[in-house]
Design a protein around this motif. Structure first.
Motif, mmCIF file in Angstrom:
data_model
loop_
_atom_site.group_PDB
_atom_site.id
_atom_site.type_symbol
_atom_site.label_atom_id
_atom_site.label_comp_id
_atom_site.label_asym_id
_atom_site.label_seq_id
_atom_site.Cartn_x
_atom_site.Cartn_y
_atom_site.Cartn_z
ATOM 1 N N MET A 1 0.852 -1.177 0.000
ATOM 2 C CA MET A 1 0.000 0.000 0.000
ATOM 3 C C MET A 1 0.895 1.237 0.000
ATOM 4 O O MET A 1 1.838 1.319 0.773
ATOM 5 C CB MET A 1 -0.897 0.002 1.244
ATOM 6 C CG MET A 1 -1.650 1.311 1.429
ATOM 7 S SD MET A 1 -2.600 1.449 2.963
ATOM 8 C CE MET A 1 -3.760 0.142 2.820
ATOM 9 N N ASP A 2 0.580 2.175 -0.859
ATOM 10 C CA ASP A 2 1.252 3.480 -0.837
ATOM 11 C C ASP A 2 0.429 4.389 0.072
ATOM 12 O O ASP A 2 -0.638 4.872 -0.309
ATOM 13 C CB ASP A 2 1.338 4.057 -2.255
ATOM 14 C CG ASP A 2 2.064 5.374 -2.304
ATOM 15 O OD1 ASP A 2 1.788 6.256 -1.441
ATOM 16 O OD2 ASP A 2 2.898 5.552 -3.193
ATOM 17 N N TRP A 3 0.921 4.602 1.288
ATOM 18 C CA TRP A 3 0.156 5.329 2.292
ATOM 19 C C TRP A 3 -0.175 6.749 1.871
ATOM 20 O O TRP A 3 -1.276 7.232 2.128
ATOM 21 C CB TRP A 3 0.891 5.309 3.640
ATOM 22 C CG TRP A 3 0.623 4.043 4.380
ATOM 23 C CD1 TRP A 3 1.432 2.956 4.454
ATOM 24 C CD2 TRP A 3 -0.559 3.711 5.107
ATOM 25 N NE1 TRP A 3 0.822 1.966 5.190
ATOM 26 C CE2 TRP A 3 -0.390 2.407 5.611
ATOM 27 C CE3 TRP A 3 -1.737 4.384 5.389
ATOM 28 C CZ2 TRP A 3 -1.357 1.769 6.384
ATOM 29 C CZ3 TRP A 3 -2.703 3.755 6.164
ATOM 30 C CH2 TRP A 3 -2.508 2.456 6.640
ATOM 31 N N LYS A 4 0.741 7.415 1.209
ATOM 32 C CA LYS A 4 0.473 8.808 0.818
ATOM 33 C C LYS A 4 -0.626 8.875 -0.233
ATOM 34 O O LYS A 4 -1.541 9.703 -0.127
ATOM 35 C CB LYS A 4 1.757 9.485 0.357
ATOM 36 C CG LYS A 4 2.714 9.722 1.510
ATOM 37 C CD LYS A 4 3.968 10.446 1.096
ATOM 38 C CE LYS A 4 4.870 10.641 2.311
ATOM 39 N NZ LYS A 4 6.115 11.311 1.971
ATOM 40 N N ASP A 5 -0.568 7.995 -1.229
ATOM 41 C CA ASP A 5 -1.621 7.962 -2.246
ATOM 42 C C ASP A 5 -2.955 7.531 -1.647
ATOM 43 O O ASP A 5 -4.002 8.100 -1.962
ATOM 44 C CB ASP A 5 -1.247 7.013 -3.395
ATOM 45 C CG ASP A 5 -0.165 7.563 -4.307
ATOM 46 O OD1 ASP A 5 0.140 8.781 -4.238
ATOM 47 O OD2 ASP A 5 0.385 6.757 -5.092
ATOM 48 N N PHE A 6 -2.917 6.511 -0.794
ATOM 49 C CA PHE A 6 -4.135 6.013 -0.167
ATOM 50 C C PHE A 6 -4.815 7.114 0.638
ATOM 51 O O PHE A 6 -6.038 7.312 0.543
ATOM 52 C CB PHE A 6 -3.822 4.809 0.730
ATOM 53 C CG PHE A 6 -4.994 4.342 1.543
ATOM 54 C CD1 PHE A 6 -6.048 3.655 0.948
ATOM 55 C CD2 PHE A 6 -5.055 4.599 2.905
ATOM 56 C CE1 PHE A 6 -7.132 3.230 1.702
ATOM 57 C CE2 PHE A 6 -6.136 4.177 3.669
ATOM 58 C CZ PHE A 6 -7.178 3.486 3.069
ATOM 59 N N ALA B 1 -4.409 10.402 0.334
ATOM 60 C CA ALA B 1 -4.863 11.475 -0.556
ATOM 61 C C ALA B 1 -6.210 11.105 -1.184
ATOM 62 O O ALA B 1 -7.129 11.937 -1.249
ATOM 63 C CB ALA B 1 -3.819 11.750 -1.636
ATOM 64 N N GLU B 2 -6.347 9.855 -1.616
ATOM 65 C CA GLU B 2 -7.618 9.398 -2.192
ATOM 66 C C GLU B 2 -8.715 9.394 -1.130
ATOM 67 O O GLU B 2 -9.845 9.823 -1.383
ATOM 68 C CB GLU B 2 -7.457 8.003 -2.789
ATOM 69 C CG GLU B 2 -8.737 7.466 -3.398
ATOM 70 C CD GLU B 2 -8.589 6.068 -3.982
ATOM 71 O OE1 GLU B 2 -9.635 5.503 -4.345
ATOM 72 O OE2 GLU B 2 -7.463 5.542 -4.070
ATOM 73 N N THR B 3 -8.399 8.921 0.064
ATOM 74 C CA THR B 3 -9.367 8.891 1.155
ATOM 75 C C THR B 3 -9.847 10.302 1.486
ATOM 76 O O THR B 3 -11.056 10.543 1.636
ATOM 77 C CB THR B 3 -8.753 8.229 2.405
ATOM 78 O OG1 THR B 3 -8.411 6.867 2.079
ATOM 79 C CG2 THR B 3 -9.714 8.243 3.580
ATOM 80 N N GLU B 4 -8.917 11.241 1.593
ATOM 81 C CA GLU B 4 -9.281 12.626 1.906
ATOM 82 C C GLU B 4 -10.132 13.236 0.794
ATOM 83 O O GLU B 4 -11.089 13.970 1.076
ATOM 84 C CB GLU B 4 -8.022 13.443 2.173
ATOM 85 C CG GLU B 4 -7.365 13.048 3.485
ATOM 86 C CD GLU B 4 -5.954 13.594 3.673
ATOM 87 O OE1 GLU B 4 -5.466 14.347 2.798
ATOM 88 O OE2 GLU B 4 -5.340 13.263 4.707
ATOM 89 N N ALA B 5 -9.832 12.911 -0.454
ATOM 90 C CA ALA B 5 -10.643 13.403 -1.570
ATOM 91 C C ALA B 5 -12.052 12.819 -1.503
ATOM 92 O O ALA B 5 -13.050 13.536 -1.695
ATOM 93 C CB ALA B 5 -9.983 13.062 -2.905
ATOM 94 N N ASN B 6 -12.157 11.530 -1.226
ATOM 95 C CA ASN B 6 -13.473 10.887 -1.118
ATOM 96 C C ASN B 6 -14.281 11.479 0.027
ATOM 97 O O ASN B 6 -15.490 11.725 -0.102
ATOM 98 C CB ASN B 6 -13.316 9.376 -0.917
ATOM 99 C CG ASN B 6 -12.774 8.672 -2.136
ATOM 100 O OD1 ASN B 6 -12.822 9.194 -3.254
ATOM 101 N ND2 ASN B 6 -12.235 7.494 -1.938
ATOM 102 N N ILE B 7 -13.621 11.726 1.152
ATOM 103 C CA ILE B 7 -14.303 12.335 2.293
ATOM 104 C C ILE B 7 -14.743 13.752 1.943
ATOM 105 O O ILE B 7 -15.843 14.181 2.320
ATOM 106 C CB ILE B 7 -13.411 12.290 3.553
ATOM 107 C CG1 ILE B 7 -13.330 10.845 4.061
ATOM 108 C CG2 ILE B 7 -13.930 13.230 4.635
ATOM 109 C CD1 ILE B 7 -12.325 10.626 5.171
ATOM 110 N N GLY B 8 -13.911 14.467 1.203
ATOM 111 C CA GLY B 8 -14.277 15.817 0.761
ATOM 112 C C GLY B 8 -15.533 15.809 -0.094
ATOM 113 O O GLY B 8 -16.405 16.679 0.062
#
Length: 113
Positions: A1-6, A8-15
């Motif tokens: 798992m790439d934690w930074k990408d994961f 960033a995607e999670t924060e975008a989805n939450i946004g």
């Protein structure tokens, strides 16, 4: 798992979701602010508690958020490993695997510090 990408995607989805459920987000934010405020326990101690719960519930995004907070709050790798030992003790094999994920996330988010 790439934690930074994961994350960033999670924060975008939450946004995206946040725009749809504004009142829920406001309430959740107020609750989080109140829960994290230093009191008898420091914010850092509270984040260690939250990380233990994240490991027990096997929530990758929660692990990411709380590890990032612990890095911001100056948690050391030694402190983290002690907390991960307790989480593993309480949760057994599955928590051992998620504790290993949390350590990897800590190493990734600590890079450059």
């Amino acid at each position: 798992m790439d934690w930074k990408d994961f994350m960033a995607e999670t924060e975008a989805n939450i946004g995206t979701l946040s725009k749809e459920v504004l009142e829920t987000v406001r309430g959740f934010g107020m609750m989080g602010k109140a829960a994290k405020t230093d009191g008898a326990l420091s914010e850092k101690t509270k984040e260690f508690i939250a990380l233990g719960i994240a490991i027990a519930t096997r929530c990758d995004s929660c692990i990411g958020f709380h590890v990032k907070s612990l890095v911001r709050l100056g948690a050391t790798r030694e402190e983290l490993c002690e907390a991960l030992s307790m989480a593993t003790y309480m949760g057994g094999g599955p928590s051992f695997a998620y504790s290993a994920k949390a350590l990897k996330a800590f190493d990734v988010f600590s890079e450059g510090d």
